[in-house]
Motif scaffolding. Structure first.
Motif, PDB file in Angstrom:
ATOM      1  N   ALA A 147       0.822  -1.206   0.000  1.00 46.69           N
ATOM      2  CA  ALA A 147       0.000   0.000   0.000  1.00 46.69           C
ATOM      3  C   ALA A 147       0.859   1.260   0.000  1.00 46.69           C
ATOM      4  N   MET A 148       1.890   1.277   0.821  1.00 44.67           N
ATOM      5  CA  MET A 148       2.679   2.502   0.978  1.00 44.67           C
ATOM      6  C   MET A 148       3.720   2.686  -0.126  1.00 44.67           C
ATOM      7  N   PHE A 149       4.460   1.631  -0.431  1.00 46.33           N
ATOM      8  CA  PHE A 149       5.560   1.753  -1.380  1.00 46.33           C
ATOM      9  C   PHE A 149       5.122   1.620  -2.832  1.00 46.33           C
ATOM     10  N   LEU A 150       4.102   0.842  -3.068  1.00 44.81           N
ATOM     11  CA  LEU A 150       3.687   0.617  -4.439  1.00 44.81           C
ATOM     12  C   LEU A 150       2.400   1.342  -4.786  1.00 44.81           C
ATOM     13  N   GLY A 151       1.896   2.137  -3.877  1.00 40.39           N
ATOM     14  CA  GLY A 151       0.697   2.920  -4.143  1.00 40.39           C
ATOM     15  C   GLY A 151       1.000   4.100  -5.047  1.00 40.39           C
ATOM     16  N   LYS A 152       0.006   4.932  -5.287  1.00 38.67           N
ATOM     17  CA  LYS A 152       0.164   6.051  -6.218  1.00 38.67           C
ATOM     18  C   LYS A 152       0.108   7.393  -5.497  1.00 38.67           C
ATOM     19  N   LEU A 153       0.646   7.407  -4.289  1.00 39.76           N
ATOM     20  CA  LEU A 153       0.593   8.635  -3.496  1.00 39.76           C
ATOM     21  C   LEU A 153       1.793   9.531  -3.733  1.00 39.76           C
ATOM     22  N   GLY A 154       2.890   8.927  -4.148  1.00 42.89           N
ATOM     23  CA  GLY A 154       4.085   9.725  -4.370  1.00 42.89           C
ATOM     24  C   GLY A 154       4.784  10.101  -3.074  1.00 42.89           C
ATOM     25  N   GLU A 155       5.899  10.776  -3.204  1.00 39.48           N
ATOM     26  CA  GLU A 155       6.670  11.214  -2.048  1.00 39.48           C
ATOM     27  C   GLU A 155       6.318  12.655  -1.701  1.00 39.48           C
ATOM     28  N   GLN A 156       6.482  12.982  -0.435  1.00 45.07           N
ATOM     29  CA  GLN A 156       6.358  14.371  -0.025  1.00 45.07           C
ATOM     30  C   GLN A 156       7.697  14.837   0.534  1.00 45.07           C
ATOM     31  N   ILE A 157       7.983  16.091   0.331  1.00 46.29           N
ATOM     32  CA  ILE A 157       9.216  16.697   0.819  1.00 46.29           C
ATOM     33  C   ILE A 157       8.805  17.738   1.848  1.00 46.29           C
ATOM     34  N   VAL A 158       9.264  17.539   3.079  1.00 47.95           N
ATOM     35  CA  VAL A 158       8.795  18.363   4.191  1.00 47.95           C
ATOM     36  C   VAL A 158       9.939  19.214   4.727  1.00 47.95           C
ATOM     37  N   LEU A 159       9.743  20.510   4.707  1.00 48.32           N
ATOM     38  CA  LEU A 159      10.718  21.440   5.268  1.00 48.32           C
ATOM     39  C   LEU A 159      10.444  21.548   6.761  1.00 48.32           C
ATOM     40  N   LYS A 160      11.444  21.192   7.570  1.00 50.62           N
ATOM     41  CA  LYS A 160      11.227  21.097   9.014  1.00 50.62           C
ATOM     42  C   LYS A 160      11.889  22.226   9.807  1.00 50.62           C
ATOM     43  N   SER A 161      12.992  22.773   9.316  1.00 52.58           N
ATOM     44  CA  SER A 161      13.749  23.748  10.105  1.00 52.58           C
ATOM     45  C   SER A 161      13.622  25.150   9.527  1.00 52.58           C
ATOM     46  N   GLU A 162      13.927  26.121  10.342  1.00 51.39           N
ATOM     47  CA  GLU A 162      13.911  27.507   9.883  1.00 51.39           C
ATOM     48  C   GLU A 162      14.945  27.715   8.777  1.00 51.39           C
ATOM     49  N   THR A 163      16.069  27.014   8.877  1.00 53.00           N
ATOM     50  CA  THR A 163      17.103  27.107   7.844  1.00 53.00           C
ATOM     51  C   THR A 163      16.570  26.611   6.508  1.00 53.00           C
ATOM     52  N   ALA A 164      15.801  25.530   6.520  1.00 56.38           N
ATOM     53  CA  ALA A 164      15.224  25.001   5.284  1.00 56.38           C
ATOM     54  C   ALA A 164      14.271  26.010   4.658  1.00 56.38           C
ATOM     55  N   PHE A 165      13.487  26.695   5.476  1.00 55.70           N
ATOM     56  CA  PHE A 165      12.565  27.706   4.958  1.00 55.70           C
ATOM     57  C   PHE A 165      13.330  28.829   4.246  1.00 55.70           C
ATOM     58  N   GLU A 166      14.514  29.142   4.722  1.00 52.15           N
ATOM     59  CA  GLU A 166      15.316  30.202   4.115  1.00 52.15           C
ATOM     60  C   GLU A 166      15.840  29.814   2.743  1.00 52.15           C
ATOM     61  N   HIS A 167      15.846  28.523   2.438  1.00 52.96           N
ATOM     62  CA  HIS A 167      16.315  28.026   1.146  1.00 52.96           C
ATOM     63  C   HIS A 167      15.203  27.949   0.105  1.00 52.96           C
ATOM     64  N   LEU A 168      13.988  28.311   0.493  1.00 54.90           N
ATOM     65  CA  LEU A 168      12.816  28.194  -0.372  1.00 54.90           C
ATOM     66  C   LEU A 168      12.490  29.552  -0.986  1.00 54.90           C
ATOM     67  N   HIS A 169      12.285  29.578  -2.316  1.00 51.35           N
ATOM     68  CA  HIS A 169      12.022  30.845  -3.013  1.00 51.35           C
ATOM     69  C   HIS A 169      10.771  30.714  -3.880  1.00 51.35           C
ATOM     70  N   TYR A 170       9.829  31.598  -3.645  1.00 50.76           N
ATOM     71  CA  TYR A 170       8.551  31.574  -4.359  1.00 50.76           C
ATOM     72  C   TYR A 170       8.738  31.951  -5.828  1.00 50.76           C
ATOM     73  N   GLU A 171       8.043  31.231  -6.720  1.00 54.13           N
ATOM     74  CA  GLU A 171       8.107  31.504  -8.148  1.00 54.13           C
ATOM     75  C   GLU A 171       6.750  31.966  -8.701  1.00 54.13           C
ATOM     76  N   GLU A 172       5.698  31.176  -8.454  1.00 54.72           N
ATOM     77  CA  GLU A 172       4.378  31.524  -8.971  1.00 54.72           C
ATOM     78  C   GLU A 172       3.326  30.639  -8.319  1.00 54.72           C
ATOM     79  N   SER A 173       2.054  30.988  -8.554  1.00 52.52           N
ATOM     80  CA  SER A 173       0.940  30.167  -8.090  1.00 52.52           C
ATOM     81  C   SER A 173       0.099  29.768  -9.294  1.00 52.52           C
ATOM     82  N   ILE A 174      -0.119  28.467  -9.445  1.00 47.92           N
ATOM     83  CA  ILE A 174      -0.798  27.918 -10.614  1.00 47.92           C
ATOM     84  C   ILE A 174      -2.199  27.480 -10.204  1.00 47.92           C
ATOM     85  N   LEU A 175      -3.195  27.951 -10.923  1.00 43.05           N
ATOM     86  CA  LEU A 175      -4.581  27.642 -10.588  1.00 43.05           C
ATOM     87  C   LEU A 175      -4.853  26.144 -10.695  1.00 43.05           C
ATOM     88  N   ALA A 176      -5.559  25.617  -9.712  1.00 39.89           N
ATOM     89  CA  ALA A 176      -6.037  24.232  -9.735  1.00 39.89           C
ATOM     90  C   ALA A 176      -7.552  24.276  -9.781  1.00 39.89           C
TER      91      ALA A 176
END
Length: 232
Positions: A147-176
């Motif tokens: 269920a977990m490894f062969l399912g179709k959920l994909g991976e998530q990447i989670v930013l946990k630290s304040e330092t990680a947030f500083e490495h993130l740069h906004y580009e755009e927002s795409i309508l869903a």
């Protein structure tokens, strides 16, 4: 892992500046900013209700960040489950579930809070049923793995630290568009629940391993049975 990634965060809102320390502490890996490399999956996450949302796109430089990648082969599914047990609410009314929870946390829990970033599989509400059922001894370890490894959920990447947030740069927002992606989200949920019912009702395999077996045999992190090839 590439030094610079394109990440998407699905939301009902445009998020140009994610705020460290804000969010739901009861997500899979605790408090953090949850992203994916899949634009399509982010659009589904954005449409949790029947209204439009946004896939917020960011560039993310991993640089010298410490990264725990639960999917890179160095870890096993019980490492992943033990982290879930620290953050998600499980039904532990049965004695097996209560003992299993404490055993997994004491034996398989990684020092995940020390990392800037965690990469791992998702356990959204529909697939969370598999993890809960395994803990309560009603599905086997192999069923949980499928269920977990062969399912179709994909991976998530989670930013946990304040330092990680500083490495993130906004580009755009795409309508869903909810007319497309809300339906896709609901179909994914329906398929997961159908798969869960099928797995739960399937006949037990003679040598299948359950939570009770892990407790009785006192499995540890280096047990070779946790390194099996899921493609077999």
């Amino acid at each position: 892992m590439d030094s610079t990634l394109t990440l998407y965060h699905g939301s009902q809102f445009i998020i140009e500046q994610p705020i460290f320390g804000k969010g739901n502490r009861l997500n899979d890996y605790g408090l953090g900013f949850y992203c994916t490399e899949s634009l399509e999956l982010a659009k589904e996450w954005a449409c949790s209700t029947a209204q439009n949302g946004y896939a917020n796109r960011y560039s993310f430089s991993t640089g010298d960040l410490s990264i725990l990648n639960l999917a890179d082969g160095d870890y096993n599914i019980l490492n992943w489950l033990s982290i879930l047990l620290m953050n998600r609410k499980f039904n532990t009314d049965s004695a097996i579930a209560a003992q299993g929870k404490e055993y997994l946390r004491s034996t398989f829990l990684l020092p995940y809070t020390q990392y800037d970033v965690i990469i791992g599989y998702r356990a959204d509400d529909s697939y969370f049923s598999f993890a809960s059922a395994f803990l309560n001894n009603t599905i086997s370890l192999a069923q949980l793995e499928r269920a977990m490894f062969l399912g179709k959920l994909g991976e998530q990447i989670v930013l946990k630290s304040e330092t990680a947030f500083e490495h993130l740069h906004y580009e755009e927002s795409i309508l869903a568009e909810h007319s497309v992606y809300y339906l896709k989200r609901m179909e994914r949920d329906r398929a997961a629940r159908s798969e869960f019912r099928s797995e739960r009702n399937s006949k037990p395999i003679r040598d299948a391993v359950y939570m009770l077996d892990i407790l009785r045999e006192e499995w540890t992190n280096d047990d070779p049975r946790l390194r099996r090839n899921l493609s077999e």
